[in-house]
Design a protein around this motif. Structure first.
Motif, PDB file in Angstrom:
ATOM      1  N   GLY A  52       0.667  -0.851  -0.156  1.00 35.12           N
ATOM      2  CA  GLY A  52      -0.151   0.328  -0.029  1.00 35.12           C
ATOM      3  C   GLY A  52       0.825   1.602   0.200  1.00 35.12           C
ATOM      4  O   GLY A  52       0.621   2.380  -0.412  1.00 35.12           O
ATOM      5  N   ALA A  53       2.495   1.325  -0.122  1.00 26.77           N
ATOM      6  CA  ALA A  53       4.005   2.510  -0.680  1.00 26.77           C
ATOM      7  C   ALA A  53       3.259   3.399  -1.413  1.00 26.77           C
ATOM      8  O   ALA A  53       1.938   3.120  -2.328  1.00 26.77           O
ATOM      9  CB  ALA A  53       4.291   2.252  -0.643  1.00 26.77           C
ATOM     10  N   ILE A  54       2.657   4.603  -0.964  1.00 29.18           N
ATOM     11  CA  ILE A  54       2.523   5.471  -1.278  1.00 29.18           C
ATOM     12  C   ILE A  54       3.612   6.418  -2.620  1.00 29.18           C
ATOM     13  O   ILE A  54       4.236   6.964  -1.427  1.00 29.18           O
ATOM     14  CB  ILE A  54       1.562   6.352  -0.987  1.00 29.18           C
ATOM     15  CG1 ILE A  54       0.096   5.189  -0.603  1.00 29.18           C
ATOM     16  CG2 ILE A  54       0.715   7.052  -1.691  1.00 29.18           C
ATOM     17  CD1 ILE A  54      -0.172   6.252   0.614  1.00 29.18           C
ATOM     18  N   GLY A  55       3.426   6.501  -3.551  1.00 31.29           N
ATOM     19  CA  GLY A  55       3.694   7.971  -4.488  1.00 31.29           C
ATOM     20  C   GLY A  55       5.394   7.586  -4.762  1.00 31.29           C
ATOM     21  O   GLY A  55       5.546   6.599  -4.873  1.00 31.29           O
ATOM     22  N   LEU A  56       5.963   8.786  -4.703  1.00 28.58           N
ATOM     23  CA  LEU A  56       7.140   8.962  -5.310  1.00 28.58           C
ATOM     24  C   LEU A  56       8.221   7.865  -4.436  1.00 28.58           C
ATOM     25  O   LEU A  56       9.108   7.839  -5.073  1.00 28.58           O
ATOM     26  CB  LEU A  56       7.778  10.447  -5.376  1.00 28.58           C
ATOM     27  CG  LEU A  56       6.766  11.442  -6.116  1.00 28.58           C
ATOM     28  CD1 LEU A  56       7.206  13.007  -6.339  1.00 28.58           C
ATOM     29  CD2 LEU A  56       7.081  10.891  -7.445  1.00 28.58           C
ATOM     30  N   GLY A  57       8.027   8.714  -3.469  1.00 29.58           N
ATOM     31  CA  GLY A  57       9.173   7.811  -2.469  1.00 29.58           C
ATOM     32  C   GLY A  57       7.724   6.646  -1.668  1.00 29.58           C
ATOM     33  O   GLY A  57       9.473   6.134  -1.164  1.00 29.58           O
ATOM     34  N   LEU A  94       6.038   5.778   0.375  1.00 31.38           N
ATOM     35  CA  LEU A  94       6.078   6.015   1.929  1.00 31.38           C
ATOM     36  C   LEU A  94       5.107   4.498   2.083  1.00 31.38           C
ATOM     37  O   LEU A  94       3.377   5.409   2.166  1.00 31.38           O
ATOM     38  CB  LEU A  94       5.376   6.882   2.346  1.00 31.38           C
ATOM     39  CG  LEU A  94       6.281   9.143   3.079  1.00 31.38           C
ATOM     40  CD1 LEU A  94       7.213   8.827   1.647  1.00 31.38           C
ATOM     41  CD2 LEU A  94       5.695   9.572   3.114  1.00 31.38           C
ATOM     42  N   MET A  95       4.639   4.709   3.502  1.00 30.82           N
ATOM     43  CA  MET A  95       3.807   3.798   3.944  1.00 30.82           C
ATOM     44  C   MET A  95       2.919   4.312   4.462  1.00 30.82           C
ATOM     45  O   MET A  95       3.221   5.578   5.366  1.00 30.82           O
ATOM     46  CB  MET A  95       4.201   2.534   5.326  1.00 30.82           C
ATOM     47  CG  MET A  95       5.758   1.555   4.869  1.00 30.82           C
ATOM     48  SD  MET A  95       5.131   0.206   3.559  1.00 30.82           S
ATOM     49  CE  MET A  95       4.050  -0.648   4.323  1.00 30.82           C
ATOM     50  N   PRO A  96       1.148   4.069   4.411  1.00 33.01           N
ATOM     51  CA  PRO A  96       0.552   4.728   4.619  1.00 33.01           C
ATOM     52  C   PRO A  96       0.233   5.132   6.083  1.00 33.01           C
ATOM     53  O   PRO A  96       0.428   6.218   6.236  1.00 33.01           O
ATOM     54  CB  PRO A  96      -0.816   3.779   4.549  1.00 33.01           C
ATOM     55  CG  PRO A  96      -0.356   2.891   3.767  1.00 33.01           C
ATOM     56  CD  PRO A  96       1.086   2.277   3.720  1.00 33.01           C
TER      57      PRO A  96
END
Length: 182
Positions: free
Chosen positions: A71-76, A78-80
């Motif tokens: 579920g990690a998000i976006g450019l980096g 990130l864990m929610p």
């Protein structure tokens, strides 16, 4: 916004972010040496190079990417569970994972803030060795544990299998060098 830092006797600092009208926008407690630290040109360049390397490695610059295993998000990636705390720590207020996913500018600001924070800590832990510091930053980003930059154990999350922390860290360092890390 203007950041005002007040040192406390506990070795901590209290940072207030003031808007142009002098109204407090956010308050955070941080280690004094990290908050009051003035970046050098080389340090800024190194943080930016690490950031580019990690973003490329994590998402190939896709700010809307969501990892199906974690579920990690976006450019980096990130864990929610990190989105809200890291955004608040960076002075960006309460942000939901969904808001974060669709705001590329916010993602870049939070990623840079956190990588800078990790970099300053890693430089101290590595006694100024910039290669080790870069690998420690990458390890912290990838696993949450800076000291595991030499770990060669394969990583697993959910149904996914991922490269070792050492592999990830070395690859990020080499990529950062190509972006001007020195």
């Amino acid at each position: 916004m203007k950041e005002v830092v007040s040192a406390l006797s506990s070795g901590m600092a209290l940072a207030f972010c003031l808007n142009s009208g002098g109204v407090v926008q956010s308050v955070s407690h941080k280690v004094a040496s990290v908050v009051s630290h003035k970046a050098t040109g080389t340090e800024d360049a190194n943080v930016k190079a690490l950031m580019k390397a990690i973003v490329l490695q994590e998402s190939n610059n896709d700010h809307t990417l969501v990892n199906s295993d974690s579920g990690a998000i976006g450019l980096g990636q990130l864990m929610p569970d990190n989105v809200g705390p890291w955004c608040r720590e960076a002075g960006k207020g309460n942000v939901t994972p969904t808001q974060f996913r669709y705001d590329k500018g916010l993602q870049l600001e939070v990623i840079e803030f956190k990588i800078r924070q990790y970099y300053l800590i890693a430089l101290k832990k590595a006694n100024g060795d910039k290669q080790i510091a870069a690998m420690m930053v990458a390890a912290a980003w990838y696993s949450g544990q800076m000291g595991l930059y030499t770990s060669t154990a394969p990583q697993r999350y959910g149904a996914g299998s991922y490269p070792s922390i050492n592999y990830y860290s070395r690859k990020a360092y080499k990529s950062a060098v190509s972006y001007g890390y020195r």
